[in-house]
Scaffold this motif. Structure first.
Motif, mmCIF file in Angstrom:
data_model
loop_
_atom_site.group_PDB
_atom_site.id
_atom_site.type_symbol
_atom_site.label_atom_id
_atom_site.label_comp_id
_atom_site.label_asym_id
_atom_site.label_seq_id
_atom_site.Cartn_x
_atom_site.Cartn_y
_atom_site.Cartn_z
ATOM 1 N N LYS A 1 -0.305 11.250 -13.272
ATOM 2 C CA LYS A 1 0.236 12.186 -12.307
ATOM 3 C C LYS A 1 -0.409 12.000 -10.943
ATOM 4 C CE LYS A 1 1.986 15.709 -15.371
ATOM 5 N NZ LYS A 1 2.103 17.142 -15.651
ATOM 6 N N THR A 2 -1.005 10.855 -10.718
ATOM 7 C CA THR A 2 -1.611 10.554 -9.439
ATOM 8 C C THR A 2 -0.661 9.660 -8.672
ATOM 9 O OG1 THR A 2 -3.789 10.686 -10.456
ATOM 10 C CG2 THR A 2 -3.655 9.643 -8.315
ATOM 11 N N ALA A 3 0.033 10.231 -7.706
ATOM 12 C CA ALA A 3 1.053 9.493 -6.972
ATOM 13 C C ALA A 3 0.493 9.001 -5.644
ATOM 14 C CB ALA A 3 2.261 10.393 -6.731
ATOM 15 N N PRO A 4 1.039 7.895 -5.122
ATOM 16 C CA PRO A 4 0.572 7.384 -3.832
ATOM 17 C C PRO A 4 1.007 8.296 -2.692
ATOM 18 C CG PRO A 4 2.468 6.134 -4.589
ATOM 19 C CD PRO A 4 2.083 7.044 -5.716
ATOM 20 N N SER A 5 0.206 8.329 -1.654
ATOM 21 C CA SER A 5 0.539 9.128 -0.477
ATOM 22 C C SER A 5 0.482 8.233 0.753
ATOM 23 C CB SER A 5 -0.450 10.294 -0.319
ATOM 24 O OG SER A 5 -1.719 9.810 0.093
ATOM 25 N N GLY A 6 0.871 8.763 1.863
ATOM 26 C CA GLY A 6 0.837 7.993 3.101
ATOM 27 C C GLY A 6 -0.460 8.150 3.865
ATOM 28 N N ASP A 7 -1.449 8.814 3.263
ATOM 29 C CA ASP A 7 -2.720 9.036 3.945
ATOM 30 C C ASP A 7 -3.490 7.728 4.099
ATOM 31 O OD1 ASP A 7 -2.103 11.714 3.970
ATOM 32 O OD2 ASP A 7 -3.276 12.181 2.181
ATOM 33 N N SER A 8 -4.275 7.642 5.145
ATOM 34 C CA SER A 8 -5.083 6.454 5.400
ATOM 35 C C SER A 8 -6.321 6.456 4.513
ATOM 36 C CB SER A 8 -5.509 6.415 6.871
ATOM 37 O OG SER A 8 -6.538 5.469 7.077
ATOM 38 N N ASP B 1 -10.300 -7.834 0.480
ATOM 39 C CA ASP B 1 -10.534 -9.271 0.571
ATOM 40 C C ASP B 1 -10.107 -9.987 -0.704
ATOM 41 O OD1 ASP B 1 -11.568 -11.670 1.780
ATOM 42 O OD2 ASP B 1 -13.316 -11.480 0.482
ATOM 43 N N VAL B 2 -10.441 -9.411 -1.855
ATOM 44 C CA VAL B 2 -10.150 -10.064 -3.130
ATOM 45 C C VAL B 2 -8.667 -9.989 -3.484
ATOM 46 C CG1 VAL B 2 -10.577 -10.027 -5.614
ATOM 47 C CG2 VAL B 2 -12.474 -9.710 -4.023
ATOM 48 N N THR B 3 -8.063 -8.821 -3.307
ATOM 49 C CA THR B 3 -6.666 -8.649 -3.724
ATOM 50 C C THR B 3 -5.666 -9.115 -2.677
ATOM 51 O OG1 THR B 3 -6.452 -6.395 -2.835
ATOM 52 C CG2 THR B 3 -7.349 -6.631 -5.079
ATOM 53 N N GLY B 4 -6.056 -9.045 -1.405
ATOM 54 C CA GLY B 4 -5.118 -9.373 -0.340
ATOM 55 C C GLY B 4 -4.059 -8.307 -0.149
ATOM 56 N N ALA B 5 -4.246 -7.155 -0.793
ATOM 57 C CA ALA B 5 -3.270 -6.068 -0.727
ATOM 58 C C ALA B 5 -3.796 -4.935 0.149
ATOM 59 C CB ALA B 5 -2.972 -5.539 -2.127
ATOM 60 N N PRO B 6 -2.913 -4.195 0.782
ATOM 61 C CA PRO B 6 -3.352 -3.053 1.585
ATOM 62 C C PRO B 6 -3.752 -1.888 0.692
ATOM 63 C CG PRO B 6 -0.965 -3.147 1.544
ATOM 64 C CD PRO B 6 -1.445 -4.386 0.845
ATOM 65 N N PRO B 7 -4.730 -1.092 1.109
ATOM 66 C CA PRO B 7 -5.132 0.067 0.305
ATOM 67 C C PRO B 7 -4.151 1.216 0.477
ATOM 68 C CG PRO B 7 -6.398 0.011 2.321
ATOM 69 C CD PRO B 7 -5.554 -1.235 2.323
ATOM 70 N N ARG B 8 -4.001 1.994 -0.580
ATOM 71 C CA ARG B 8 -3.199 3.213 -0.519
ATOM 72 C C ARG B 8 -3.945 4.322 -1.233
ATOM 73 N NH1 ARG B 8 2.862 2.791 -2.470
ATOM 74 N NH2 ARG B 8 1.939 1.650 -4.212
ATOM 75 N N MET B 9 -3.814 5.525 -0.728
ATOM 76 C CA MET B 9 -4.386 6.674 -1.414
ATOM 77 C C MET B 9 -3.475 7.061 -2.573
ATOM 78 S SD MET B 9 -7.250 7.369 -0.018
ATOM 79 C CE MET B 9 -7.532 8.866 -0.980
ATOM 80 N N TRP B 10 -4.079 7.197 -3.755
ATOM 81 C CA TRP B 10 -3.367 7.685 -4.934
ATOM 82 C C TRP B 10 -3.970 9.040 -5.269
ATOM 83 C CZ3 TRP B 10 0.459 5.176 -7.955
ATOM 84 C CH2 TRP B 10 0.840 3.915 -7.465
#
Length: 214
Positions: free
Chosen positions: A87-94, A120-129
């Motif tokens: 039930k932890t959904a992603p948000s648009g928060d930085s 650096d390792v994943t190459g993916a942008p972070p998102r708040m969940w």
């Protein structure tokens, strides 16, 4: 937060959870409400209080065990036993701004360093969940009951009591890499670190890379 520190729980409930192998709220993340109610000493009132405490840390109970597929890197084999933040959904928060506003200066420093490592390792942008988990990538999970949804692939949360690392035990067997991390505590699907300095950064990078690769 540990279960012993969680307010409002009865002594029998604390004992029942401890005997079942749960020591922290994060250990219970994604666990079945129905299964917990079958434990002697766990009642509906206590479970409600437990859920309220978990929600404050961005955690939640759910039903059953999930299978998952990676959705951001093409298809991947199904893997059972994923401890998903159901039930932890992603948000648009930085994520960077959230880390920077933490009230614990040491955790801010450590959180920003983890942000650099995971990016650096994943190459993916972070998102708040949810309100307190920094996640990378996305995976689709499906419970035996048919319920399904999406969760992060790997992530972390620099909480007051400990840093929690998510997803690093869930994708295959990486016991050797986990052992190489250094001083840690293993939960059900999570790794807990008291201080980032206790962890070998090279080993952490290798573990994140292995989990990311699936």
């Amino acid at each position: 937060m540990t279960i012993a520190e969680t307010p409002g729980l009865s002594a029998p409930m604390r004992s029942a959870l401890a005997e079942a192998g749960f020591t922290t709220l994060a250990d219970l993340d994604g666990q079945s409400r129905t299964a917990l109610l079958h434990l002697h000493g766990v009642g509906k009132v206590g479970l409600t209080r437990l859920q309220e405490a978990m929600e404050q840390e961005g955690l939640a109970l759910d039903g059953g065990h999930a299978s998952w597929t990676a959705t951001d890197r093409g298809e991947a084999p199904l893997a059972a036993g994923r401890s998903a933040e159901a039930k932890t959904a992603p948000s648009g928060d930085s994520a960077r701004e959230w880390i920077a506003q933490l009230p614990w200066p040491r955790r801010v420093e450590q959180g920003l360093r983890l942000l650099e490592i995971f990016e650096d390792v994943t190459g993916a942008p972070p998102r708040m969940w949810g309100p307190s988990i920094v996640g990378f990538g996305e995976a689709h999970y499906q419970y035996a009951t048919g319920r399904e949804g999406d969760t992060m692939r790997v992530g972390f949360s620099p909480r007051k009591g400990a840093i929690t690392l998510y997803g690093l035990q869930s994708y295959g067997s990486h016991e050797d890499l986990v052992d190489a991390l250094g001083t840690t505590k293993l939960g059900k699907g999570c790794i807990y670190v008291n201080q980032l300095e206790d962890v070998d950064e090279t080993a952490l990078r290798r573990l994140v890379a292995a989990a990311w690769a699936g």
